[in-house]
Design a protein around this motif. Structure first.
Motif, PDB file in Angstrom:
ATOM      1  N   PRO A  55       0.826  -1.215   0.000  1.00 45.09           N
ATOM      2  CA  PRO A  55       0.000   0.000   0.000  1.00 45.09           C
ATOM      3  C   PRO A  55       0.861   1.266   0.000  1.00 45.09           C
ATOM      4  O   PRO A  55       1.905   1.320   0.648  1.00 45.09           O
ATOM      5  CB  PRO A  55      -0.798  -0.118   1.305  1.00 45.09           C
ATOM      6  N   HIS A  56       0.433   2.260  -0.748  1.00 42.21           N
ATOM      7  CA  HIS A  56       1.156   3.518  -0.850  1.00 42.21           C
ATOM      8  C   HIS A  56       0.434   4.622  -0.094  1.00 42.21           C
ATOM      9  O   HIS A  56      -0.803   4.689  -0.102  1.00 42.21           O
ATOM     10  CB  HIS A  56       1.316   3.921  -2.318  1.00 42.21           C
ATOM     11  N   ALA A  57       1.197   5.504   0.512  1.00 44.86           N
ATOM     12  CA  ALA A  57       0.621   6.573   1.327  1.00 44.86           C
ATOM     13  C   ALA A  57      -0.129   7.604   0.496  1.00 44.86           C
ATOM     14  O   ALA A  57      -0.998   8.313   1.012  1.00 44.86           O
ATOM     15  CB  ALA A  57       1.728   7.263   2.131  1.00 44.86           C
ATOM     16  N   TRP A  58       0.165   7.681  -0.805  1.00 48.74           N
ATOM     17  CA  TRP A  58      -0.436   8.735  -1.628  1.00 48.74           C
ATOM     18  C   TRP A  58      -1.820   8.379  -2.162  1.00 48.74           C
ATOM     19  O   TRP A  58      -2.566   9.273  -2.578  1.00 48.74           O
ATOM     20  CB  TRP A  58       0.479   9.077  -2.807  1.00 48.74           C
ATOM     21  N   THR A  59      -2.196   7.111  -2.185  1.00 51.11           N
ATOM     22  CA  THR A  59      -3.467   6.753  -2.826  1.00 51.11           C
ATOM     23  C   THR A  59      -4.688   7.394  -2.154  1.00 51.11           C
ATOM     24  O   THR A  59      -5.643   7.749  -2.867  1.00 51.11           O
ATOM     25  CB  THR A  59      -3.642   5.226  -2.901  1.00 51.11           C
ATOM     26  N   PRO A  60      -4.731   7.582  -0.815  1.00 49.22           N
ATOM     27  CA  PRO A  60      -5.914   8.226  -0.234  1.00 49.22           C
ATOM     28  C   PRO A  60      -6.164   9.653  -0.720  1.00 49.22           C
ATOM     29  O   PRO A  60      -7.287  10.162  -0.590  1.00 49.22           O
ATOM     30  CB  PRO A  60      -5.611   8.205   1.274  1.00 49.22           C
TER      31      PRO A  60
ATOM     32  N   HIS B 282      -8.279   3.620  -2.394  1.00 46.38           N
ATOM     33  CA  HIS B 282      -7.869   2.465  -1.592  1.00 46.38           C
ATOM     34  C   HIS B 282      -7.541   1.251  -2.462  1.00 46.38           C
ATOM     35  O   HIS B 282      -7.437   0.132  -1.950  1.00 46.38           O
ATOM     36  CB  HIS B 282      -8.973   2.107  -0.597  1.00 46.38           C
ATOM     37  N   GLU B 283      -7.374   1.474  -3.744  1.00 44.66           N
ATOM     38  CA  GLU B 283      -7.081   0.370  -4.649  1.00 44.66           C
ATOM     39  C   GLU B 283      -5.619  -0.071  -4.517  1.00 44.66           C
ATOM     40  O   GLU B 283      -4.734   0.738  -4.208  1.00 44.66           O
ATOM     41  CB  GLU B 283      -7.341   0.793  -6.103  1.00 44.66           C
ATOM     42  N   PRO B 284      -5.347  -1.353  -4.755  1.00 47.94           N
ATOM     43  CA  PRO B 284      -3.956  -1.809  -4.805  1.00 47.94           C
ATOM     44  C   PRO B 284      -3.297  -1.317  -6.091  1.00 47.94           C
ATOM     45  O   PRO B 284      -3.982  -0.935  -7.043  1.00 47.94           O
ATOM     46  CB  PRO B 284      -4.091  -3.339  -4.813  1.00 47.94           C
TER      47      PRO B 284
END
Length: 261
Positions: free
Chosen positions: A122-127, A144-146
Motif C-alpha cells: 500500500p502507498h501513502a499517496w493513494t488516499p 484504496h485500490e492496490p
C-alpha cells in the motif's frame, strides 16, 4: 494465437534503446521463434535486427503525454498500439530481461486474466485520490485500490478497451497524488474490473531497476554493443544469452558506500 513480446523505447537516453535491444537479443536466445515489436522514436537503432519496430512520432508523444505534462502516458499509449497488432502481448520494460524461456507466459493470458510484475505494498499517496471523481471507464477511484507494477505486463487483445480507458485519467492521478506511477495504477485498476483478474508473472526475468543496479548494469549494456555490435546477429544473440548484467557479491561490496542499492 498471434503472440507478441513488446518493448517501448523513447527519448534521448541511449540506454533505454540499447536496453530494449539487449533484452530482445536475450529473449531470442531463449525463445528463438519469438515475435518482437518495439515501439520507438529511434527505429534506426533496431535496423537489421529480427524485431519489428513501430515508429512513435513527436506528435504521438505529445498526444500520449498530455502535451508533455505526464511522459509515462507515452508508455500507456504505446502499449495499446502494440496490443492492436496481436492477440496476446507480453511486455517488458527496457530494464527487464529474461534469463530463461518465458514463452509459457502466454498460456496465463486470457480475456479474464492479465499478468503484471507484482502487486506493490500500500502507498501513502493513494488516499489523496478519494472524492476526486476520477473515473477509469465506469469505475470511480476510491483511493484504496492496490497498485500493480507494470514492469512486466501480459494482456489479451480483448482487454484493449481497458487499456484505452486507463489512459485519460492518468494525468489527474499524476497531478493530484504528485506521483509518477499513475500509469501503472490506472492500468491495474482497469484490468481488474468486470470479472477480470491480475496475477504476478513468476517468470525467469531479472531487472536493473534500482539506482544501484542501474549504475552497475547500464555501462555493461552499452559495452555489449561496442564490443559485439558488428558481429553477425546470430553471434550477438548467442553472446547476449550469457552476458551478465546482475551483480555478484563482489560487485555489491564495491557499491557498499552507495546510499541506495
Amino acid at each position: 494465437m498471434n503472440d507478441v513480446f513488446g518493448y517501448i523505447a523513447y527519448g534521448e537516453n541511449e540506454i533505454y534503446h540499447r536496453g530494449a535491444l539487449l533484452s530482445a537479443l536475450k529473449l531470442l536466445h531463449y525463445c528463438p521463434a519469438a515475435k518482437i515489436i518495439v515501439a520507438t522514436d529511434g527505429p534506426d537503432m533496431f535496423r537489421g535486427y529480427p524485431v519489428e519496430t513501430m515508429a512513435i512520432s513527436a506528435e504521438q508523444k505529445d498526444l500520449m503525454s498530455f502535451d508533455g505534462r505526464y511522459h509515462f502516458g507515452i508508455k500507456a499509449g504505446c502499449l495499446a498500439e502494440i496490443l492492436k497488432r496481436c492477440d496476446r502481448l507480453l511486455y517488458m520494460d527496457t530494464d527487464m530481461y529474461p534469463v530463461g524461456d518465458i514463452s509459457r507466459a502466454f498460456e496465463a493470458i486470457s480475456p479474464s486474466r492479465s499478468i503484471m510484475r507484482l502487486r506493490e505494498k500500500p502507498h501513502a499517496w493513494t488516499p489523496r485520490l478519494a472524492g476526486q471523481n476520477i473515473r477509469i471507464g465506469a469505475y470511480v477511484v476510491t483511493g484504496h485500490e492496490p497498485m500493480w507494477n507494470s514492469g512486466v505486463l501480459g494482456v489479451h487483445r480483448h482487454n484493449l478497451s481497458a487499456l484505452l480507458d486507463a489512459h485519460p485519467p492518468m494525468l489527474a492521478v499524476h497531478e493530484i497524488a504528485k506521483i509518477d506511477a499513475a500509469e501503472q495504477f490506472c492500468i491495474g485498476i482497469a484490468l481488474s474490473q468486470v470479472n477480470r483478474t491480475i496475477g504476478p508473472h513468476r517468470l525467469k526475468i531479472r531487472n536493473y531497476n534500482t539506482r544501484g543496479k542501474k549504475a552497475f548494469a547500464s555501462p555493461l549494456v552499452l559495452q555489449f554493443f561496442k564490443t559485439y555490435g558488428d558481429y553477425p546477429i546470430a553471434e550477438q544473440i548467442r553472446r547476449a544469452g550469457w552476458y551478465r548484467l546482475w551483480r555478484s557479491p563482489l560487485d555489491l561490496w564495491r557499491q557498499r558506500r552507495r546510499w541506495s542499492f
